[in-house]
Motif scaffolding. Structure first.
Motif, mmCIF file in Angstrom:
data_model
loop_
_atom_site.group_PDB
_atom_site.id
_atom_site.type_symbol
_atom_site.label_atom_id
_atom_site.label_comp_id
_atom_site.label_asym_id
_atom_site.label_seq_id
_atom_site.Cartn_x
_atom_site.Cartn_y
_atom_site.Cartn_z
ATOM 1 N N ASN A 1 63.359 -47.012 -40.403
ATOM 2 C CA ASN A 1 62.286 -47.724 -40.658
ATOM 3 C C ASN A 1 60.913 -46.488 -40.121
ATOM 4 O OD1 ASN A 1 63.371 -50.966 -38.962
ATOM 5 N ND2 ASN A 1 62.509 -50.758 -40.956
ATOM 6 N N SER A 2 59.907 -46.477 -40.843
ATOM 7 C CA SER A 2 58.675 -45.482 -40.141
ATOM 8 C C SER A 2 58.318 -46.172 -39.132
ATOM 9 C CB SER A 2 57.309 -46.031 -41.300
ATOM 10 O OG SER A 2 57.377 -47.669 -40.425
ATOM 11 N N GLN A 3 57.644 -45.304 -38.571
ATOM 12 C CA GLN A 3 57.086 -45.300 -36.744
ATOM 13 C C GLN A 3 56.157 -46.688 -36.636
ATOM 14 O OE1 GLN A 3 54.618 -41.886 -36.755
ATOM 15 N NE2 GLN A 3 55.993 -40.435 -37.969
ATOM 16 N N ARG A 4 56.268 -47.357 -37.881
ATOM 17 C CA ARG A 4 55.182 -48.854 -37.033
ATOM 18 C C ARG A 4 56.433 -49.813 -36.299
ATOM 19 N NH1 ARG A 4 51.520 -52.586 -40.911
ATOM 20 N NH2 ARG A 4 51.127 -53.766 -39.123
ATOM 21 N N TYR A 5 57.582 -49.336 -36.626
ATOM 22 C CA TYR A 5 58.688 -50.220 -36.076
ATOM 23 C C TYR A 5 59.444 -49.877 -35.480
ATOM 24 C CZ TYR A 5 56.599 -53.310 -41.115
ATOM 25 O OH TYR A 5 56.218 -53.625 -41.835
ATOM 26 N N VAL A 6 58.867 -49.521 -34.753
ATOM 27 C CA VAL A 6 59.992 -48.215 -33.678
ATOM 28 C C VAL A 6 59.146 -48.496 -32.755
ATOM 29 C CG1 VAL A 6 61.200 -47.314 -35.216
ATOM 30 C CG2 VAL A 6 59.450 -45.749 -34.797
ATOM 31 N N ARG A 7 58.555 -49.682 -31.583
ATOM 32 C CA ARG A 7 57.723 -49.683 -30.451
ATOM 33 C C ARG A 7 58.786 -50.271 -30.197
ATOM 34 N NH1 ARG A 7 54.115 -52.156 -31.328
ATOM 35 N NH2 ARG A 7 54.535 -52.772 -33.894
ATOM 36 N N ALA A 8 58.294 -50.771 -28.666
ATOM 37 C CA ALA A 8 58.179 -51.752 -27.642
ATOM 38 C C ALA A 8 58.419 -53.227 -27.931
ATOM 39 C CB ALA A 8 57.680 -51.521 -26.343
ATOM 40 N N ALA A 9 57.074 -53.308 -28.829
ATOM 41 C CA ALA A 9 56.611 -54.680 -29.200
ATOM 42 C C ALA A 9 56.343 -55.618 -30.580
ATOM 43 C CB ALA A 9 54.971 -54.844 -28.863
ATOM 44 N N ILE A 10 57.501 -54.402 -31.288
ATOM 45 C CA ILE A 10 57.780 -55.015 -32.624
ATOM 46 C C ILE A 10 58.914 -56.191 -32.596
ATOM 47 C CG2 ILE A 10 59.624 -53.354 -32.813
ATOM 48 C CD1 ILE A 10 56.977 -53.583 -35.798
ATOM 49 N N ARG A 11 58.555 -56.993 -34.112
ATOM 50 C CA ARG A 11 59.105 -58.400 -34.139
ATOM 51 C C ARG A 11 59.738 -58.461 -34.483
ATOM 52 N NH1 ARG A 11 56.816 -63.469 -32.366
ATOM 53 N NH2 ARG A 11 58.685 -63.896 -31.400
ATOM 54 N N ASP A 12 60.684 -58.705 -35.513
ATOM 55 C CA ASP A 12 61.089 -59.192 -36.311
ATOM 56 C C ASP A 12 61.921 -60.261 -36.563
ATOM 57 O OD1 ASP A 12 61.002 -59.135 -38.756
ATOM 58 O OD2 ASP A 12 61.671 -57.048 -39.761
ATOM 59 N N SER A 13 62.502 -60.633 -38.107
ATOM 60 C CA SER A 13 63.561 -61.773 -37.419
ATOM 61 C C SER A 13 64.735 -62.572 -38.475
ATOM 62 C CB SER A 13 62.939 -63.328 -37.854
ATOM 63 O OG SER A 13 61.850 -63.272 -38.333
ATOM 64 N N PHE A 14 65.485 -62.336 -38.306
ATOM 65 C CA PHE A 14 65.879 -63.443 -40.144
ATOM 66 C C PHE A 14 66.565 -63.711 -39.742
ATOM 67 C CE2 PHE A 14 66.145 -58.286 -40.956
ATOM 68 C CZ PHE A 14 66.014 -58.818 -42.604
#
Length: 237
Positions: free
Chosen positions: A200-213
């Motif tokens: 993942n790019s830097q945008r997706y490696v933060r404490a607040a990042i959320r995703d789902s599957f």
């Protein structure tokens, strides 16, 4: 395992955080009880030792302490149950205690380790602290990068990590005031992922990042465990 103390923190990201997403609205959360969390993501060797098999998607030498990946949410829950049964039978886990996935709030609280910036080391990206942005072209050993101040490694990058919660952006954004021990249990079939991965790019490696599957999806997903006396959430949604 590392010990995580109880406390109150701001979950989510402020409007001023660069590259934030709309489903990260900040809100106060209290973790009312301390808990123990895996210092590392569960490794291939640990998963194989408990389950007897590895998921179909694994990269790298199994002799190295690489995180298991290609794990479904159902696989991760099954691992926690099997590990709990084994450790209780061996007398290494007190009665009433179980291993489980962290709630989304527990995960972010432990990831931040008392630090309000985008990442535990600060707002700016620093490749010395995490495996992300395609730098290593794959997973790295779970002890390669420095731990955060509470002792956990790779909560940013390496592999995405499953949480216990159902993913529901509407519920997340509508919370207000101080919520104690939140756990989202309905509203969607999808489960929460946290932390980002090596790809993942830097945008997706933060404490607040959320995703789902979906609970049956694999992709670049691993997990870590939480141990302790199971308690009902005081704020299920």
């Amino acid at each position: 395992m590392v010990s995580i103390p109880p406390g109150t923190f701001t979950m989510g990201s402020p409007a001023s955080e660069p590259a934030r997403f709309e489903d990260e609205d900040p809100h106060q959360v209290t973790i009312t009880r301390g808990f123990c969390m895996g210092q590392y993501e569960v490794t291939q060797a640990e998963y194989s030792n408990v389950m007897g098999v590895l998921p179909s998607v694994n990269w790298g030498e199994t002799t190295l302490p690489l995180p298991v990946l290609g794990v479904t949410w159902n696989d991760a829950v099954g691992y926690c149950a099997a590990l709990s049964d084994r450790e209780q039978a061996a007398g290494r886990l007190p009665m009433g205690w179980r291993y489980r996935l962290p709630t989304e709030a527990e995960w972010e609280y432990a990831c931040r380790a008392g630090i309000p910036t985008a990442r535990w080391w600060g707002d700016e990206w620093n490749a010395a602290y995490a495996n992300a942005d395609l730098k290593h072209k794959g997973t790295t050993e779970v002890d390669r990068f420095p731990p955060n101040p509470w002792g956990s490694h790779d909560m940013i990058g390496n592999v995405w990590e499953w949480c216990d919660d159902v993913h529901d952006a509407k519920v997340y954004s509508q919370r207000s005031g101080v919520t104690s021990d939140p756990l989202v249990t309905s509203g969607s079939e999808y489960r929460v992922l946290r932390g980002g991965s090596w790809g993942n790019s830097q945008r997706y490696v933060r404490a607040a990042i959320r995703d789902s599957f979906s609970p049956g999806d694999r992709n670049l997903i691993g997990f870590r465990v939480v141990g302790g006396a199971r308690q009902d959430s005081s704020a299920s949604f």
